[in-house]
Design a protein around this motif. Sequence first.
Motif, PDB file in Angstrom:
ATOM      1  N   LYS A   4       0.819  -1.212   0.000  1.00 42.17           N
ATOM      2  CA  LYS A   4       0.000   0.000   0.000  1.00 42.17           C
ATOM      3  C   LYS A   4       0.852   1.261   0.000  1.00 42.17           C
ATOM      4  N   LYS A   5       1.941   1.256   0.792  1.00 41.52           N
ATOM      5  CA  LYS A   5       2.816   2.419   0.859  1.00 41.52           C
ATOM      6  C   LYS A   5       3.468   2.695  -0.489  1.00 41.52           C
ATOM      7  N   LYS A   6       3.928   1.635  -1.134  1.00 43.55           N
ATOM      8  CA  LYS A   6       4.549   1.777  -2.445  1.00 43.55           C
ATOM      9  C   LYS A   6       3.551   2.279  -3.474  1.00 43.55           C
ATOM     10  N   LEU A   7       2.322   1.761  -3.427  1.00 43.51           N
ATOM     11  CA  LEU A   7       1.293   2.194  -4.366  1.00 43.51           C
ATOM     12  C   LEU A   7       1.003   3.678  -4.217  1.00 43.51           C
TER      13      LEU A   7
ATOM     14  N   ARG B 290       3.886   5.685  -5.721  1.00 44.08           N
ATOM     15  CA  ARG B 290       3.870   5.583  -7.180  1.00 44.08           C
ATOM     16  C   ARG B 290       2.760   6.429  -7.774  1.00 44.08           C
ATOM     17  N   GLN B 291       1.594   6.410  -7.136  1.00 44.79           N
ATOM     18  CA  GLN B 291       0.480   7.189  -7.651  1.00 44.79           C
ATOM     19  C   GLN B 291       0.789   8.680  -7.600  1.00 44.79           C
ATOM     20  N   GLU B 292       1.371   9.140  -6.514  1.00 47.38           N
ATOM     21  CA  GLU B 292       1.716  10.550  -6.398  1.00 47.38           C
ATOM     22  C   GLU B 292       2.707  10.963  -7.477  1.00 47.38           C
TER      23      GLU B 292
ATOM     24  N   PHE C  90      -5.115  -0.431  -8.223  1.00 50.26           N
ATOM     25  CA  PHE C  90      -6.008  -1.387  -7.579  1.00 50.26           C
ATOM     26  C   PHE C  90      -5.180  -2.383  -6.785  1.00 50.26           C
ATOM     27  N   ALA C  91      -5.607  -2.638  -5.565  1.00 48.45           N
ATOM     28  CA  ALA C  91      -4.878  -3.564  -4.702  1.00 48.45           C
ATOM     29  C   ALA C  91      -5.074  -5.010  -5.129  1.00 48.45           C
TER      30      ALA C  91
END
Length: 247
Positions: free
Chosen positions: A116-119, A122-124, A148-149
């Motif tokens: 979740k932290k990596k996602l 990456r999104q930012e 999406f997780a």
Amino acid sequence: MQQYFIKQKLENPITITDKETLKHMFAVMRLSTDDEVVLVFEDGIKRLARVMDSERHEFELVKDLDENAELPVEVTIAMGFPKGDKLDLVAQKGTELGMANLWAYPADWSVVKWDKKKLTKRQEKLEKIVQGAAEQSKRNHLPSVQFFATKDNFMQEFAQFDLILVAYEESAKTGEHSVFANALQQLEANSKVLLIFGPEGGISPDEIEAYQKAGGLLVGLGPRILRTETAPLYALSAISYALELNR
């Protein structure tokens, strides 16, 4: 003329508050009083704006501009998590080519595993890339980025689309070349299109079966096998040609 997306309430005059936008305007581009730029708010309308006060970062909205740089259909690019910085490339170039949304999901054959932290990080990063590309290419709307997780969460979104196309390597290998073109010919303005691309390893048989059951059409993208980061750009270019240059 420089263009900026403004994530604030539309008002006239307006005082810009976003630090990154201000840095580019006044530190990089060195705007001064009476200089003009184009501001785009969430309504997607471009507005000519004049710097009223460069110290207070205040702008007057002069007039609306009748300019539309959007594709006639809303295209969402969905990619199985790829390796390296391939999403960065698709975010930038896909935005320039008219992509409306960029989605990424954990495909069966994705090599990378993001928590979740990596996602979130990456999104930012991708959102910044998209904004820069949208401003450079003079888009009316800022493409969204979503991770999406799980694959199930991804597939729950399928119902909102008018057309789902799955770029499938095996279709290309067998010489299939008409499904994509025929689907584009039948599209109506403002249709919502989902284009699904696998990661480096491709799309698994289980995924293909699930996507077809959900209404997805398997399409080949020509006789050459394209990399995961190349295929979305090819597809967007083909859509632009079919709907903007060939009608």
